[in-house]
Design a protein around this motif. Structure first.
Motif, PDB file in Angstrom:
ATOM      1  N   ASP A 181       2.014  -5.012  -6.170  1.00 34.32           N
ATOM      2  CA  ASP A 181       0.951  -4.309  -6.891  1.00 34.32           C
ATOM      3  C   ASP A 181       0.539  -3.019  -6.187  1.00 34.32           C
ATOM      4  OD1 ASP A 181      -0.934  -3.744  -8.775  1.00 34.32           O
ATOM      5  OD2 ASP A 181      -2.429  -5.174  -8.028  1.00 34.32           O
ATOM      6  N   PRO A 182       1.457  -2.021  -6.097  1.00 32.73           N
ATOM      7  CA  PRO A 182       1.134  -0.798  -5.340  1.00 32.73           C
ATOM      8  C   PRO A 182      -0.017   0.008  -5.936  1.00 32.73           C
ATOM      9  CG  PRO A 182       3.214  -0.563  -6.546  1.00 32.73           C
ATOM     10  CD  PRO A 182       2.823  -1.996  -6.650  1.00 32.73           C
ATOM     11  N   TYR A 183      -0.217  -0.063  -7.269  1.00 33.29           N
ATOM     12  CA  TYR A 183      -1.264   0.747  -7.894  1.00 33.29           C
ATOM     13  C   TYR A 183      -2.620   0.053  -7.913  1.00 33.29           C
ATOM     14  CZ  TYR A 183       2.322   4.016  -9.357  1.00 33.29           C
ATOM     15  OH  TYR A 183       3.345   4.936  -9.354  1.00 33.29           O
ATOM     16  N   GLY A 184      -2.630  -1.290  -7.853  1.00 37.00           N
ATOM     17  CA  GLY A 184      -3.902  -1.992  -7.951  1.00 37.00           C
ATOM     18  C   GLY A 184      -4.289  -2.752  -6.706  1.00 37.00           C
ATOM     19  N   GLY A 185      -3.473  -2.699  -5.668  1.00 30.60           N
ATOM     20  CA  GLY A 185      -3.765  -3.453  -4.452  1.00 30.60           C
ATOM     21  C   GLY A 185      -4.710  -2.715  -3.532  1.00 30.60           C
ATOM     22  N   LEU A 186      -4.717  -3.130  -2.267  1.00 39.70           N
ATOM     23  CA  LEU A 186      -5.613  -2.518  -1.293  1.00 39.70           C
ATOM     24  C   LEU A 186      -5.291  -1.042  -1.121  1.00 39.70           C
ATOM     25  CD1 LEU A 186      -5.612  -5.307   1.456  1.00 39.70           C
ATOM     26  CD2 LEU A 186      -7.471  -4.731  -0.115  1.00 39.70           C
ATOM     27  N   ALA A 187      -6.331  -0.219  -1.101  1.00 41.20           N
ATOM     28  CA  ALA A 187      -6.144   1.230  -1.017  1.00 41.20           C
ATOM     29  C   ALA A 187      -5.800   1.691   0.395  1.00 41.20           C
ATOM     30  CB  ALA A 187      -7.413   1.942  -1.494  1.00 41.20           C
ATOM     31  N   ILE A 188      -5.867   0.797   1.374  1.00 35.84           N
ATOM     32  CA  ILE A 188      -5.555   1.208   2.752  1.00 35.84           C
ATOM     33  C   ILE A 188      -4.061   1.081   3.041  1.00 35.84           C
ATOM     34  CG2 ILE A 188      -7.839   0.592   3.635  1.00 35.84           C
ATOM     35  CD1 ILE A 188      -6.590  -2.005   4.703  1.00 35.84           C
ATOM     36  N   ARG A 189      -3.291   0.513   2.112  1.00 34.97           N
ATOM     37  CA  ARG A 189      -1.856   0.342   2.367  1.00 34.97           C
ATOM     38  C   ARG A 189      -1.136   1.683   2.285  1.00 34.97           C
ATOM     39  NH1 ARG A 189       0.179  -3.979  -1.788  1.00 34.97           N
ATOM     40  NH2 ARG A 189      -0.903  -2.499  -3.136  1.00 34.97           N
ATOM     41  N   VAL A 190      -0.136   1.856   3.141  1.00 35.71           N
ATOM     42  CA  VAL A 190       0.613   3.116   3.175  1.00 35.71           C
ATOM     43  C   VAL A 190       2.054   2.937   2.699  1.00 35.71           C
ATOM     44  CG1 VAL A 190      -0.780   4.100   5.010  1.00 35.71           C
ATOM     45  CG2 VAL A 190       1.245   2.760   5.597  1.00 35.71           C
ATOM     46  N   GLY A 191       2.497   1.706   2.474  1.00 38.93           N
ATOM     47  CA  GLY A 191       3.859   1.513   1.994  1.00 38.93           C
ATOM     48  C   GLY A 191       4.361   0.106   2.219  1.00 38.93           C
ATOM     49  N   GLN A 192       5.665  -0.048   2.022  1.00 36.24           N
ATOM     50  CA  GLN A 192       6.326  -1.330   2.215  1.00 36.24           C
ATOM     51  C   GLN A 192       7.511  -1.135   3.157  1.00 36.24           C
ATOM     52  OE1 GLN A 192       5.537  -4.335   1.094  1.00 36.24           O
ATOM     53  NE2 GLN A 192       3.774  -3.672  -0.133  1.00 36.24           N
ATOM     54  N   PRO A 193       7.658  -1.971   4.189  1.00 39.60           N
ATOM     55  CA  PRO A 193       8.807  -1.839   5.089  1.00 39.60           C
ATOM     56  C   PRO A 193      10.099  -2.224   4.376  1.00 39.60           C
ATOM     57  CG  PRO A 193       7.610  -3.857   5.570  1.00 39.60           C
ATOM     58  CD  PRO A 193       6.791  -3.113   4.549  1.00 39.60           C
ATOM     59  N   GLU A 194      11.210  -1.794   4.943  1.00 39.22           N
ATOM     60  CA  GLU A 194      12.503  -2.075   4.325  1.00 39.22           C
ATOM     61  C   GLU A 194      12.768  -3.574   4.289  1.00 39.22           C
ATOM     62  OE1 GLU A 194      16.453   0.382   4.643  1.00 39.22           O
ATOM     63  OE2 GLU A 194      16.483  -1.122   6.238  1.00 39.22           O
ATOM     64  N   ARG A 195      13.272  -4.031   3.144  1.00 37.99           N
ATOM     65  CA  ARG A 195      13.608  -5.449   2.993  1.00 37.99           C
ATOM     66  C   ARG A 195      14.686  -5.605   1.937  1.00 37.99           C
ATOM     67  NH1 ARG A 195       8.182  -7.899   2.156  1.00 37.99           N
ATOM     68  NH2 ARG A 195       7.579  -6.072   3.345  1.00 37.99           N
ATOM     69  N   ASN A 196      15.313  -6.763   1.940  1.00 42.62           N
ATOM     70  CA  ASN A 196      16.352  -7.068   0.964  1.00 42.62           C
ATOM     71  C   ASN A 196      15.718  -7.520  -0.341  1.00 42.62           C
ATOM     72  OD1 ASN A 196      17.708  -6.957   3.476  1.00 42.62           O
ATOM     73  ND2 ASN A 196      19.399  -8.120   2.620  1.00 42.62           N
ATOM     74  N   LEU A 197      16.078  -6.855  -1.442  1.00 46.65           N
ATOM     75  CA  LEU A 197      15.617  -7.239  -2.772  1.00 46.65           C
ATOM     76  C   LEU A 197      16.812  -7.302  -3.714  1.00 46.65           C
ATOM     77  CD1 LEU A 197      12.374  -5.058  -3.069  1.00 46.65           C
ATOM     78  CD2 LEU A 197      12.529  -7.486  -2.493  1.00 46.65           C
ATOM     79  N   LEU A 198      16.600  -7.862  -4.892  1.00 55.12           N
ATOM     80  CA  LEU A 198      17.696  -8.078  -5.838  1.00 55.12           C
ATOM     81  C   LEU A 198      17.499  -7.267  -7.105  1.00 55.12           C
ATOM     82  CD1 LEU A 198      18.028 -11.977  -5.552  1.00 55.12           C
ATOM     83  CD2 LEU A 198      19.388 -10.243  -4.362  1.00 55.12           C
ATOM     84  N   LEU A 199      18.580  -6.637  -7.550  1.00 52.97           N
ATOM     85  CA  LEU A 199      18.618  -5.987  -8.850  1.00 52.97           C
ATOM     86  C   LEU A 199      19.048  -6.990  -9.904  1.00 52.97           C
ATOM     87  CD1 LEU A 199      20.447  -2.720  -7.746  1.00 52.97           C
ATOM     88  CD2 LEU A 199      18.100  -2.844  -8.609  1.00 52.97           C
ATOM     89  N   PRO A 200      18.873  -6.701 -11.184  1.00 53.32           N
ATOM     90  CA  PRO A 200      19.385  -7.608 -12.222  1.00 53.32           C
ATOM     91  C   PRO A 200      20.879  -7.864 -12.015  1.00 53.32           C
ATOM     92  CG  PRO A 200      17.954  -5.958 -13.205  1.00 53.32           C
ATOM     93  CD  PRO A 200      18.122  -5.563 -11.771  1.00 53.32           C
ATOM     94  N   GLY A 201      21.268  -9.111 -12.148  1.00 52.75           N
ATOM     95  CA  GLY A 201      22.650  -9.482 -11.873  1.00 52.75           C
ATOM     96  C   GLY A 201      22.849 -10.002 -10.467  1.00 52.75           C
ATOM     97  N   GLY A 202      21.794  -9.924  -9.630  1.00 50.88           N
ATOM     98  CA  GLY A 202      21.875 -10.498  -8.285  1.00 50.88           C
ATOM     99  C   GLY A 202      22.388  -9.565  -7.213  1.00 50.88           C
ATOM    100  N   ARG A 203      22.585  -8.273  -7.541  1.00 54.48           N
ATOM    101  CA  ARG A 203      23.068  -7.347  -6.516  1.00 54.48           C
ATOM    102  C   ARG A 203      21.952  -7.051  -5.528  1.00 54.48           C
ATOM    103  NH1 ARG A 203      25.789  -1.357  -7.336  1.00 54.48           N
ATOM    104  NH2 ARG A 203      26.306  -1.019  -5.143  1.00 54.48           N
ATOM    105  N   GLU A 204      22.303  -7.136  -4.238  1.00 57.55           N
ATOM    106  CA  GLU A 204      21.312  -6.988  -3.175  1.00 57.55           C
ATOM    107  C   GLU A 204      21.236  -5.534  -2.715  1.00 57.55           C
ATOM    108  OE1 GLU A 204      20.313  -9.247   1.065  1.00 57.55           O
ATOM    109  OE2 GLU A 204      21.893  -9.983  -0.265  1.00 57.55           O
TER     110      GLU A 204
END
Length: 380
Positions: free
Chosen positions: A92-115
Motif C-alpha cells: 500500500d505505497p499510496y495509503g500506508g505510513l507517510a514516513i516510508r521511503v521505499g521497499q528494499p530489493e526482494r524476489n517477487l512473481l509476475l503472472p505465470g510465476g516468473r521471478e
C-alpha cells in the motif's frame, strides 16, 4: 532516485518521443533516456498510474510499454510475493505510513510465476507528505541464479574432493591407534606417509577455495617483488627431474636480456606449477617453456614478460578452448577439481596481465601468459 513532475498520462505532443522513452521529470533534465538503462524502470504518478515503462521493463516482464501507460500500477505490474499475496495491496505505497521511503530489493512473481527482483523508491512532496512518484526498478534473476548454481556446484565439488582424503586420513589414523603393536615399522611409515600426502591434498583444496573466493570478490592481493622468472621456471623443472621425470623432457629457452619483472613470487610460482603440471600430466613429448620480452599488456608501458608453455600431446579441442579458464573445466582425461586454470587466469589478471590458450607447433596445447613489468608505485 528522484523523479520530478511530468505531463499527465497520455498527453503527448505531436512529434515528441513515445511516452515509454520520454524521461519523466528529473531524468529529462539530466538528458537520460530511460530506454538506455540496463534495469527495468517503471514510474507511477501521484494517482498510481504508469507514466514511464522503459525497454528493459518490457523485456523483463514481456509486456508492451504502450499497453501499460496510463494504467493503474497494480494492473500494469501485477506482482505477487512468494506466498501468492498481491504485492501492491500488501505494501500500500499510496495509503500506508507517510514516513516510508521505499521497499528494499526482494524476489517477487509476475503472472505465470516468473521471478524478478523488485525494489521501489517513494518520492514525496516533503518528508512526510503525499506520494508524488513511485519509482520501481526491475532486475532479471537469471544472473543471480547462475551465480547461485555456480556456488552450489563449487561447494559440491570441493566437498566431494575433500571426502576422499579425509576418509583416508580417518581410516589410517583409527587403524594405527587401535592396532599400533600389530604393524611393523615399515607398515607404520607407509600409513603415515599416506596420511601426510592426503593432508597436503586437503590443504591444497582449501587454498584453492580461498583463492577462488578472493578472485570472485576482487580481493586477491598481489605483493610485488623482483622476480627472476627464468630461475623460477628452472626450479620447477628441477623439482620434476628430482621426482623422476627425465631431464630431456624439458626445454627451457630464456631470451636475454629480460626486463626487470615485479610480481608476487608465490602467486607466479602457483601459475607456473599449474601450467607445467598440466603439460607433464596431460601432454606428451617435450615440454617447452619460452620466456621472452614482449609488449606490455598494460597501457602506458612499453615492455612486458611473456611465458609460453607448450607440449606435444593431443592438445585441446577447438570447441573447448573458450571454456578452458572457466570453473570446473576438465578435458576428456583430466582429473582434479577443474579449478586450477580458473585460478591461474585470476592471478594473471590480478597482476594486470593476460593469458591465452592455443595449439602448439607440435600439435599439443600451448598456454601463454604475459605480465607487465612495472615496479610498485612507491618506486616509480
Amino acid at each position: 532516485m528522484s523523479v520530478g513532475t511530468s505531463s499527465a498520462p497520455g498527453a503527448q505532443d505531436a512529434g515528441s518521443p513515445p511516452a515509454a522513452s520520454r524521461p519523466p521529470g528529473d531524468l529529462a533534465d539530466l538528458g537520460i533516456d530511460p530506454d538506455m538503462l540496463p534495469d527495468g524502470l517503471v514510474v507511477a504518478d501521484e494517482q498510481g498510474r504508469v507514466v514511464c515503462f522503459n525497454a528493459a521493463a518490457e523485456r523483463i516482464t514481456a509486456v508492451r510499454a504502450r499497453d501499460t501507460l496510463g494504467q493503474p500500477l497494480e494492473k500494469a505490474l501485477p506482482l505477487e510475493d512468494l506466498e501468492g499475496r498481491r504485492w501492491w495491496q500488501l505494501t500500500d505505497p499510496y495509503g500506508g505510513l507517510a514516513i516510508r521511503v521505499g521497499q528494499p530489493e526482494r524476489n517477487l512473481l509476475l503472472p505465470g510465476g516468473r521471478e524478478v527482483l523488485v525494489s521501489a523508491r517513494y518520492v514525496r512532496t516533503r518528508p512526510t507528505g503525499s506520494l508524488r512518484r513511485l519509482v520501481v526498478t526491475l532486475r532479471d534473476t537469471e544472473a543471480r541464479r547462475r551465480t547461485e548454481r555456480s556456488h552450489a556446484e563449487l561447494i559440491a565439488t570441493v566437498a566431494h574432493e575433500l571426502r576422499s582424503p579425509l576418509t583416508s586420513v580417518k581410516g589410517f589414523t583409527a587403524t594405527l591407534l587401535a592396532k599400533w603393536e600389530r604393524f611393523t615399522d615399515d607398515q607404520k611409515r607407509l600409513m603415515l606417509e599416506t596420511v601426510d600426502a592426503d593432508a597436503d591434498r586437503v590443504t591444497r583444496l582449501i587454498a584453492e577455495l580461498l583463492d577462488i573466493s578472493r578472485i570472485d570478490s576482487g580481493r586477491l592481493e598481489v605483493r610485488r617483488q623482483p622476480v627472476d622468472i627464468g630461475a623460477a621456471v628452472g626450479r620447477h623443472i628441477q623439482a620434476y627431474v628430482a621426482a623422476g621425470q627425465p631431464a630431456d623432457r624439458f626445454l627451457l629457452r630464456v631470451q636475454q636480456p629480460l626486463p626487470d619483472l615485479w610480481a608476487d613470487p608465490d602467486k607466479i610460482d602457483q601459475v607456473l606449477s599449474n601450467l607445467l603440471e598440466n603439460a607433464v600430466r596431460h601432454g606428451e613429448g617435450t615440454v617447452t617453456i619460452d620466456v621472452t620480452a614482449t609488449a606490455s599488456p598494460r597501457e602506458g608501458e612499453d615492455t612486458g614478460t611473456s611465458v609460453t608453455v607448450s607440449d606435444e600431446g593431443p592438445g585441446i579441442p577447438e570447441e573447448s578452448m573458450n571454456r578452458v579458464f572457466t570453473r570446473f573445466w576438465r578435458g576428456s582425461k583430466r582429473g582434479g577439481t577443474g579449478l586450477g586454470l580458473y585460478i591461474v587466469k585470476g592471478i594473471v589478471e590480478a597482476h594486470g596481465g593476460t593469458i591465452t590458450v592455443g595449439r602448439a607447433p607440435g600439435a599439443g596445447a600451448q598456454f601463454r601468459f604475459t605480465l607487465p613489468v612495472a615496479a610498485p608505485a612507491y618506486l616509480a
